[in-house]
Design a protein around this motif. Structure first.
Motif, PDB file in Angstrom:
ATOM      1  N   PHE A 268     -41.658  22.776 -55.672  1.00 43.14           N
ATOM      2  CA  PHE A 268     -40.104  22.878 -55.784  1.00 43.14           C
ATOM      3  C   PHE A 268     -39.371  22.535 -54.938  1.00 43.14           C
ATOM      4  O   PHE A 268     -39.716  22.365 -53.734  1.00 43.14           O
ATOM      5  CB  PHE A 268     -40.624  24.066 -55.655  1.00 43.14           C
ATOM      6  CG  PHE A 268     -42.038  25.176 -56.942  1.00 43.14           C
ATOM      7  CD1 PHE A 268     -41.791  25.493 -58.026  1.00 43.14           C
ATOM      8  CD2 PHE A 268     -43.684  24.262 -56.498  1.00 43.14           C
ATOM      9  CE1 PHE A 268     -43.052  25.746 -58.319  1.00 43.14           C
ATOM     10  CE2 PHE A 268     -44.041  25.532 -57.088  1.00 43.14           C
ATOM     11  CZ  PHE A 268     -44.281  25.787 -58.590  1.00 43.14           C
ATOM     12  N   ARG A 269     -38.559  23.336 -55.342  1.00 36.42           N
ATOM     13  CA  ARG A 269     -36.921  23.621 -54.583  1.00 36.42           C
ATOM     14  C   ARG A 269     -37.040  24.900 -54.373  1.00 36.42           C
ATOM     15  O   ARG A 269     -36.668  25.568 -55.302  1.00 36.42           O
ATOM     16  CB  ARG A 269     -36.016  22.928 -54.429  1.00 36.42           C
ATOM     17  CG  ARG A 269     -34.854  22.759 -53.458  1.00 36.42           C
ATOM     18  CD  ARG A 269     -33.260  21.763 -54.623  1.00 36.42           C
ATOM     19  NE  ARG A 269     -33.271  20.777 -55.576  1.00 36.42           N
ATOM     20  CZ  ARG A 269     -34.073  19.881 -54.767  1.00 36.42           C
ATOM     21  NH1 ARG A 269     -34.043  19.345 -53.640  1.00 36.42           N
ATOM     22  NH2 ARG A 269     -34.751  18.793 -55.744  1.00 36.42           N
ATOM     23  N   ASP A 270     -36.466  25.477 -52.930  1.00 38.79           N
ATOM     24  CA  ASP A 270     -36.368  26.761 -52.588  1.00 38.79           C
ATOM     25  C   ASP A 270     -34.798  27.190 -53.291  1.00 38.79           C
ATOM     26  O   ASP A 270     -33.787  26.460 -53.203  1.00 38.79           O
ATOM     27  CB  ASP A 270     -36.492  27.507 -51.403  1.00 38.79           C
ATOM     28  CG  ASP A 270     -35.573  27.312 -50.492  1.00 38.79           C
ATOM     29  OD1 ASP A 270     -35.035  27.247 -50.564  1.00 38.79           O
ATOM     30  OD2 ASP A 270     -36.125  27.815 -49.023  1.00 38.79           O
ATOM     31  N   GLY A 271     -34.236  28.900 -53.314  1.00 35.31           N
ATOM     32  CA  GLY A 271     -32.954  28.183 -53.543  1.00 35.31           C
ATOM     33  C   GLY A 271     -32.217  28.616 -52.297  1.00 35.31           C
ATOM     34  O   GLY A 271     -30.871  28.077 -52.605  1.00 35.31           O
TER      35      GLY A 271
ATOM     36  N   GLY B  67     -32.829  25.436 -51.407  1.00 37.57           N
ATOM     37  CA  GLY B  67     -32.409  23.961 -51.522  1.00 37.57           C
ATOM     38  C   GLY B  67     -33.194  23.203 -50.792  1.00 37.57           C
ATOM     39  O   GLY B  67     -33.446  22.146 -50.418  1.00 37.57           O
ATOM     40  N   LYS B  68     -34.472  24.169 -49.967  1.00 37.64           N
ATOM     41  CA  LYS B  68     -35.380  23.549 -49.193  1.00 37.64           C
ATOM     42  C   LYS B  68     -36.631  23.357 -50.005  1.00 37.64           C
ATOM     43  O   LYS B  68     -36.971  24.108 -50.853  1.00 37.64           O
ATOM     44  CB  LYS B  68     -35.513  24.530 -47.736  1.00 37.64           C
ATOM     45  CG  LYS B  68     -36.863  23.959 -46.886  1.00 37.64           C
ATOM     46  CD  LYS B  68     -37.348  25.172 -46.300  1.00 37.64           C
ATOM     47  CE  LYS B  68     -38.360  24.209 -45.141  1.00 37.64           C
ATOM     48  NZ  LYS B  68     -38.697  25.765 -44.568  1.00 37.64           N
ATOM     49  N   ALA B  69     -37.300  21.909 -49.693  1.00 38.13           N
ATOM     50  CA  ALA B  69     -38.362  21.243 -50.413  1.00 38.13           C
ATOM     51  C   ALA B  69     -40.301  22.845 -49.876  1.00 38.13           C
ATOM     52  O   ALA B  69     -39.681  22.457 -49.093  1.00 38.13           O
ATOM     53  CB  ALA B  69     -39.157  20.289 -50.149  1.00 38.13           C
ATOM     54  N   ARG B  70     -40.394  22.864 -51.414  1.00 41.30           N
ATOM     55  CA  ARG B  70     -41.666  23.874 -50.738  1.00 41.30           C
ATOM     56  C   ARG B  70     -42.735  23.022 -51.736  1.00 41.30           C
ATOM     57  O   ARG B  70     -42.706  22.825 -53.133  1.00 41.30           O
ATOM     58  CB  ARG B  70     -41.530  24.900 -51.539  1.00 41.30           C
ATOM     59  CG  ARG B  70     -40.099  26.278 -50.552  1.00 41.30           C
ATOM     60  CD  ARG B  70     -40.812  26.795 -49.817  1.00 41.30           C
ATOM     61  NE  ARG B  70     -39.667  27.276 -48.689  1.00 41.30           N
ATOM     62  CZ  ARG B  70     -39.946  28.162 -48.090  1.00 41.30           C
ATOM     63  NH1 ARG B  70     -41.143  28.094 -47.104  1.00 41.30           N
ATOM     64  NH2 ARG B  70     -38.587  28.456 -47.630  1.00 41.30           N
ATOM     65  N   LYS B  71     -43.496  23.527 -51.489  1.00 41.69           N
ATOM     66  CA  LYS B  71     -45.054  22.905 -51.781  1.00 41.69           C
ATOM     67  C   LYS B  71     -46.021  24.024 -52.060  1.00 41.69           C
ATOM     68  O   LYS B  71     -45.873  25.275 -51.424  1.00 41.69           O
ATOM     69  CB  LYS B  71     -45.580  21.779 -52.080  1.00 41.69           C
ATOM     70  CG  LYS B  71     -46.170  21.962 -50.170  1.00 41.69           C
ATOM     71  CD  LYS B  71     -47.006  20.607 -50.147  1.00 41.69           C
ATOM     72  CE  LYS B  71     -47.597  20.678 -48.678  1.00 41.69           C
ATOM     73  NZ  LYS B  71     -47.514  19.559 -47.979  1.00 41.69           N
ATOM     74  N   ILE B  72     -47.134  24.433 -52.835  1.00 44.95           N
ATOM     75  CA  ILE B  72     -47.666  25.219 -53.316  1.00 44.95           C
ATOM     76  C   ILE B  72     -49.568  24.222 -53.788  1.00 44.95           C
ATOM     77  O   ILE B  72     -49.541  22.991 -54.275  1.00 44.95           O
ATOM     78  CB  ILE B  72     -48.081  25.900 -54.761  1.00 44.95           C
ATOM     79  CG1 ILE B  72     -46.756  27.131 -54.435  1.00 44.95           C
ATOM     80  CG2 ILE B  72     -49.732  27.006 -54.660  1.00 44.95           C
ATOM     81  CD1 ILE B  72     -46.805  28.212 -55.848  1.00 44.95           C
ATOM     82  N   THR B  73     -50.389  24.329 -52.538  1.00 50.85           N
ATOM     83  CA  THR B  73     -51.381  23.592 -52.486  1.00 50.85           C
ATOM     84  C   THR B  73     -52.224  24.476 -52.915  1.00 50.85           C
ATOM     85  O   THR B  73     -52.854  25.390 -52.314  1.00 50.85           O
ATOM     86  CB  THR B  73     -51.920  22.761 -50.737  1.00 50.85           C
ATOM     87  OG1 THR B  73     -50.944  22.540 -50.806  1.00 50.85           O
ATOM     88  CG2 THR B  73     -53.021  22.025 -51.339  1.00 50.85           C
TER      89      THR B  73
END
Length: 82
Positions: free
Chosen positions: A11-14, A16-22
């Motif tokens: 994902f991208r957060d609000g 603009g930073k990359a995020r992920k769920i594992t």
């Protein structure tokens, strides 16, 4: 060696930073429509925000399987140097 596979939902957060769920031990053979729907459900839930109020999962970027293999060479608890 002991290979381990996880599912990463990207994902991208609000801000603009990359995020992920594992996800550990994911089902095999997941499809693009299935994982896309899962990411949209997470985005639509409006449950995940930072302390500053930023939406942590604002935009879906993708989904992928990641397989990692480990091979221990030595363990400090059990290794006895000569």
């Amino acid at each position: 060696m002991n290979p381990q596979t996880v599912l990463e939902l990207q994902f991208r957060d609000g801000a603009g930073k990359a995020r992920k769920i594992t996800v550990k031990n994911p089902a095999e053979g997941l499809t693009a429509p299935t994982t896309y729907e899962a990411t949209q459900a997470i985005i639509g839930s409006d449950l995940f925000f930072s302390e500053e109020g930023t939406d942590l999962y604002a935009e879906a970027l993708g989904a992928r399987y990641v397989t990692r293999s480990e091979q221990e060479i030595f363990n400090a608890e059990t290794y006895q140097p000569a």
